[in-house]
Design a protein around this motif. Sequence first.
Motif, PDB file in Angstrom:
ATOM      1  N   MET A  44      18.302  12.712  19.849  1.00 57.94           N
ATOM      2  CA  MET A  44      18.390  11.779  20.974  1.00 57.94           C
ATOM      3  C   MET A  44      19.825  11.649  21.482  1.00 57.94           C
ATOM      4  SD  MET A  44      15.269  10.761  21.385  1.00 57.94           S
ATOM      5  CE  MET A  44      15.273   9.236  22.299  1.00 57.94           C
ATOM      6  N   VAL A  45      20.782  12.059  20.672  1.00 59.38           N
ATOM      7  CA  VAL A  45      22.184  11.939  21.077  1.00 59.38           C
ATOM      8  C   VAL A  45      22.589  13.115  21.964  1.00 59.38           C
ATOM      9  CG1 VAL A  45      24.546  11.680  20.264  1.00 59.38           C
ATOM     10  CG2 VAL A  45      22.669  10.712  18.937  1.00 59.38           C
ATOM     11  N   ASP A  57      25.313  12.205  13.916  1.00 55.81           N
ATOM     12  CA  ASP A  57      25.021  11.320  12.795  1.00 55.81           C
ATOM     13  C   ASP A  57      23.550  10.960  12.716  1.00 55.81           C
ATOM     14  OD1 ASP A  57      26.956  10.633  11.021  1.00 55.81           O
ATOM     15  OD2 ASP A  57      26.970   8.515  11.596  1.00 55.81           O
ATOM     16  N   LEU A  58      23.015  10.609  13.885  1.00 55.86           N
ATOM     17  CA  LEU A  58      21.615  10.191  13.941  1.00 55.86           C
ATOM     18  C   LEU A  58      20.698  11.342  13.545  1.00 55.86           C
ATOM     19  CD1 LEU A  58      19.685   7.853  14.810  1.00 55.86           C
ATOM     20  CD2 LEU A  58      19.513   9.019  16.998  1.00 55.86           C
ATOM     21  N   ASP A  61      20.558  11.503   9.879  1.00 55.77           N
ATOM     22  CA  ASP A  61      19.699  10.441   9.352  1.00 55.77           C
ATOM     23  C   ASP A  61      18.233  10.811   9.490  1.00 55.77           C
ATOM     24  OD1 ASP A  61      21.959   9.046   8.814  1.00 55.77           O
ATOM     25  OD2 ASP A  61      21.748   7.589  10.441  1.00 55.77           O
ATOM     26  N   LEU A  62      17.871  11.361  10.661  1.00 51.21           N
ATOM     27  CA  LEU A  62      16.463  11.696  10.900  1.00 51.21           C
ATOM     28  C   LEU A  62      16.022  12.856  10.003  1.00 51.21           C
ATOM     29  CD1 LEU A  62      16.138  11.272  14.769  1.00 51.21           C
ATOM     30  CD2 LEU A  62      15.457   9.697  12.969  1.00 51.21           C
ATOM     31  N   ARG A  64      17.126  13.385   7.049  1.00 49.34           N
ATOM     32  CA  ARG A  64      16.906  12.772   5.732  1.00 49.34           C
ATOM     33  C   ARG A  64      15.571  12.056   5.690  1.00 49.34           C
ATOM     34  NH1 ARG A  64      22.588  10.462   4.937  1.00 49.34           N
ATOM     35  NH2 ARG A  64      23.698  12.242   4.094  1.00 49.34           N
TER      36      ARG A  64
ATOM     37  N   ARG B  43      21.009   9.682  31.011  1.00 50.96           N
ATOM     38  CA  ARG B  43      20.532  10.032  29.683  1.00 50.96           C
ATOM     39  C   ARG B  43      19.630   8.955  29.102  1.00 50.96           C
ATOM     40  NH1 ARG B  43      23.864  13.788  26.912  1.00 50.96           N
ATOM     41  NH2 ARG B  43      23.627  12.638  25.009  1.00 50.96           N
ATOM     42  N   VAL B  45      16.579   6.685  28.137  1.00 45.19           N
ATOM     43  CA  VAL B  45      15.192   6.959  27.803  1.00 45.19           C
ATOM     44  C   VAL B  45      14.534   5.605  27.589  1.00 45.19           C
ATOM     45  CG1 VAL B  45      13.672   8.088  26.168  1.00 45.19           C
ATOM     46  CG2 VAL B  45      15.948   9.015  26.581  1.00 45.19           C
ATOM     47  N   TYR B 116      26.080  -2.208  13.043  1.00 47.24           N
ATOM     48  CA  TYR B 116      25.501  -0.888  12.769  1.00 47.24           C
ATOM     49  C   TYR B 116      26.519   0.027  12.106  1.00 47.24           C
ATOM     50  CZ  TYR B 116      23.578   3.750  14.021  1.00 47.24           C
ATOM     51  OH  TYR B 116      23.116   5.039  14.006  1.00 47.24           O
ATOM     52  N   LYS B 117      26.207   0.521  10.931  1.00 44.56           N
ATOM     53  CA  LYS B 117      27.065   1.490  10.220  1.00 44.56           C
ATOM     54  C   LYS B 117      28.526   1.073  10.246  1.00 44.56           C
ATOM     55  CE  LYS B 117      24.197   5.564  10.457  1.00 44.56           C
ATOM     56  NZ  LYS B 117      24.179   7.008  10.481  1.00 44.56           N
ATOM     57  N   PRO B 142      23.396   1.426   6.506  1.00 46.16           N
ATOM     58  CA  PRO B 142      22.803   2.772   6.582  1.00 46.16           C
ATOM     59  C   PRO B 142      22.185   3.079   7.939  1.00 46.16           C
ATOM     60  CG  PRO B 142      21.410   1.333   5.258  1.00 46.16           C
ATOM     61  CD  PRO B 142      22.560   0.503   5.708  1.00 46.16           C
ATOM     62  N   ARG B 144      19.280   2.174   9.053  1.00 43.85           N
ATOM     63  CA  ARG B 144      17.840   2.435   8.967  1.00 43.85           C
ATOM     64  C   ARG B 144      17.017   1.494   9.847  1.00 43.85           C
ATOM     65  NH1 ARG B 144      15.606   5.879   5.154  1.00 43.85           N
ATOM     66  NH2 ARG B 144      17.008   7.646   5.159  1.00 43.85           N
ATOM     67  N   ILE B 147      17.105   2.635  13.331  1.00 43.89           N
ATOM     68  CA  ILE B 147      16.157   3.723  13.593  1.00 43.89           C
ATOM     69  C   ILE B 147      14.759   3.166  13.802  1.00 43.89           C
ATOM     70  CG2 ILE B 147      14.975   5.674  12.483  1.00 43.89           C
ATOM     71  CD1 ILE B 147      17.690   6.587  11.457  1.00 43.89           C
ATOM     72  N   VAL B 151      16.889   2.851  18.037  1.00 39.78           N
ATOM     73  CA  VAL B 151      18.261   2.893  18.540  1.00 39.78           C
ATOM     74  C   VAL B 151      18.790   4.312  18.386  1.00 39.78           C
ATOM     75  CG1 VAL B 151      20.623   2.107  18.076  1.00 39.78           C
ATOM     76  CG2 VAL B 151      18.737   0.472  18.016  1.00 39.78           C
ATOM     77  N   TYR B 152      19.417   4.858  19.452  1.00 42.72           N
ATOM     78  CA  TYR B 152      19.992   6.187  19.287  1.00 42.72           C
ATOM     79  C   TYR B 152      21.499   6.217  19.490  1.00 42.72           C
ATOM     80  CZ  TYR B 152      19.218   6.739  24.353  1.00 42.72           C
ATOM     81  OH  TYR B 152      19.198   6.589  25.716  1.00 42.72           O
TER      82      TYR B 152
END
Lengths: 147, 191
Positions: A44-45, A57-58, A61-62, A64, B43, B45, B116-117, B142, B144, B147, B151-152
């Motif tokens: 998505m990035v 990074d994302l 994560d995905l 994983r 970009r 979505v 976030y992170k 993390p 998670r 996600i 969130v991207y």
Amino acid sequence: MRRLVFAALLAPGLALAAFLPSDRLADPAAEERAQSIGREVRCMVCQGQSIEDSDADLARDLRRIIRERLQAGDDDGTIRGYLQNRYGDFILLRPPFSLATGLLWATPLLALLFGLFLIRRRRAVVVPAAPLTAEERARLDQLSGQS
Amino acid sequence: MSDLTPRPRRRLLLAAPLGVAALGGLGFWYMLSGLQNGSFNPRGVPSALLGRTPPDFTLPPVEGMSHPGLSSADLRGLARPVLVNFWASWCVPCIIEHPQFMALQAEGVPIFGVSYKDRAEDARQFLSRRGDPFTRLGADPPGRVAIDWGVYGVPETYLLDRQGIIRWRYAGPITAEIMNEDVKPLLRRHA
């Protein structure tokens, strides 16, 4: 030869694009399955890449998450559904068939049908030839040798 | 013969490319102006969570901060619509949008944050330096929970109505234009 050199130059780049070996699954068959799912998932990035090709990074994560779910015993469809639930259809590089995407797939066919329709309509209309003017008739008569 | 003399219809057809170009130019200009004031994101979505409640989650508070953490239970049966903002101290656009949240918070709108992170000390430093607009702040090192929300990238901002249903999501920094044209009207509509 030159092609070979280029390939050799590109190879390390490809290796870098793949992610840390520590993240890979020990079982090669499971890892292959994880990669085949990941190749169909959009990053998505970077948006033009799959998460298997992306360094974001994302994406890591995905990747994983896919491996975790795979080891937890989820089948491919469930894993795709998991991602689709969160990020929508856009995350799948191969969009699923729905009414909206169906229209998209059908567009070339619809355009072709529309074109054929236009051609047929054009053919059907026979433009009647304009009657000759007196001048034209005189010239015609002259040319054909009748006076 | 008669085909060679331009008839009105034919002349109209000749003008068609010009018309298409003019329309295209107008669309392009509209797009560019949207890009400039932030109302158009090429970009962008649409969120898969629109019209749904957020997933179940529980986030601890950011270490060393007096704010309570954030969980899905805090997002149900609200007194008024709220914003949920995913941010990080390392994110530059988050600095850009920060003043908008400070102003909105001053108007009494609850803003819930998700760190976030991020490291707790960096988050604390960011907020002590630039002001703290949050009523609640959950830590998601993390990423998670982010996600689970779809969130991207940070910053991302969600608007939830009183039932806790996600009504709006924006990926990118909230500018003054977006605040005035999107956020505030939505807050009024769902009040």
